[in-house]
Write an enzyme that holds these catalytic residues in place. Sequence first.
Site, PDB file in Angstrom:
ATOM      1  N   CYS A  38       0.710  -1.227   0.025  1.00  0.00           N
ATOM      2  CA  CYS A  38       0.175   0.093   0.074  1.00  0.00           C
ATOM      3  C   CYS A  38       0.867   1.109   0.193  1.00  0.00           C
ATOM      4  O   CYS A  38       0.509   2.256  -0.937  1.00  0.00           O
ATOM      5  CB  CYS A  38      -0.920  -0.049   1.053  1.00  0.00           C
ATOM      6  SG  CYS A  38      -0.193  -0.445   2.934  1.00  0.00           S
TER       7      CYS A  38
ATOM      8  N   HIS B 299      -1.799   6.985   5.096  1.00  0.00           N
ATOM      9  CA  HIS B 299      -0.502   6.061   5.269  1.00  0.00           C
ATOM     10  C   HIS B 299       0.506   6.701   4.315  1.00  0.00           C
ATOM     11  O   HIS B 299       1.287   5.704   3.884  1.00  0.00           O
ATOM     12  CB  HIS B 299      -1.210   4.834   4.466  1.00  0.00           C
ATOM     13  CG  HIS B 299      -0.465   3.409   5.218  1.00  0.00           C
ATOM     14  ND1 HIS B 299      -0.475   2.355   4.584  1.00  0.00           N
ATOM     15  CD2 HIS B 299       0.410   3.618   6.389  1.00  0.00           C
ATOM     16  CE1 HIS B 299       0.473   1.578   5.675  1.00  0.00           C
ATOM     17  NE2 HIS B 299       0.880   2.376   6.557  1.00  0.00           N
TER      18      HIS B 299
END
Length: 372
Positions: free
Chosen positions: A75, A131
């Site tokens: 990710c 993130h």
Amino acid sequence: MKLSLHIVFLTLLLLLAGNEAVDYSAKQPNIIYILSDDLGHADVGFTNGNIQTPNLNRLVSEGVQLDQHYVQQVCTPTRGALMSGRYPIHTGLQHELIFPGEPWGLPTDETIIPQILRQYNYSNHAVGKWHLGMHKWSFTPLHRGFDDFFGYYLGSQNYLTHRHGKGFDLRSNYFDKTGKLVDELRHDLDGRYSTELYSEYMQNLFGKLKTQENPFFVYMAFQNVHAPHKIPQHYIDRYSYYISDPKQQIFAAMVSAMDEAIGNITRSLEENGLDENTIIVFSSDNGGNVNCVHHYTSSNYPYRGGKRALYEGGIKSPSFIWAKNRLSPGRSSALIHVTDWLPTFWSLASLQGTLQPNQPIQTKPLDGVDQW
């Protein structure tokens, strides 16, 4: 749109009431990027009949399915590549994801999508998973060009309690009237399913955006279908009659919950009259997590491997672009990488370079290419 010439660019003019013609190629489009988390190639209805995604299916039927859209194997590298237009090896994000408490992120000297679009008078809005760094404020969304943010900074959390370990991480970020950044922890939303919260937020956002004259960019990064696998029962009930494995029921239901949210979002877009001049891109951040988390398994069929692997199952994403009045429906086999979206959005915002930015834009050498 080029896409290696596999997509036919529409030169049509839409006739509106009073026979007034609108040339959408001469208008800056609104741009929405929808990013799913850990979604496998065969985890959507348009590639797997066992999973119910009628809203994604509709968008695909009206848009262009991207058969060779590639991302990174996990990710953080994908999110950094998307935002910077640069390969992770060039931004220092090539190794792994950012774990809680780690003092790093996407370098602040990288110029990212909202910072570029701002120079063309776009408003910029981020929803869902970030993130890309949180140990300093300078790494968080509002210091990277976004006007507001609703979501979480970390890589994963409980869908209902919004906690990772003991830490609560669901927040609204915005600038108050004095220009001060407000970081509001949303304890009032404890116990509510995150996917439904993001859908509601997006619908409210469109109600506000319909009154502004300038275009907008929305980055909608869903939590689904990342672990921990949590879902309200009424979504599971849809699968109880033909998927026997309870864990597979939960996984399929999580995909359907995201699909329902996307349906609500696109319906709100249409109800607010914003759909005619909006482009939507959908992808996953990496391949599905194949049998890695408590046997809740994704499917990347027919490709080998999954999340964290460099086989096609780990880096080929189920993807499409929906662009009403700009692209004819179809499929493209053109090779596209997630880094291509920054230069593509830049080209769209500048009307293929005919508009000048408010201030000169400096980026490091881009790895992505303009696909329009």
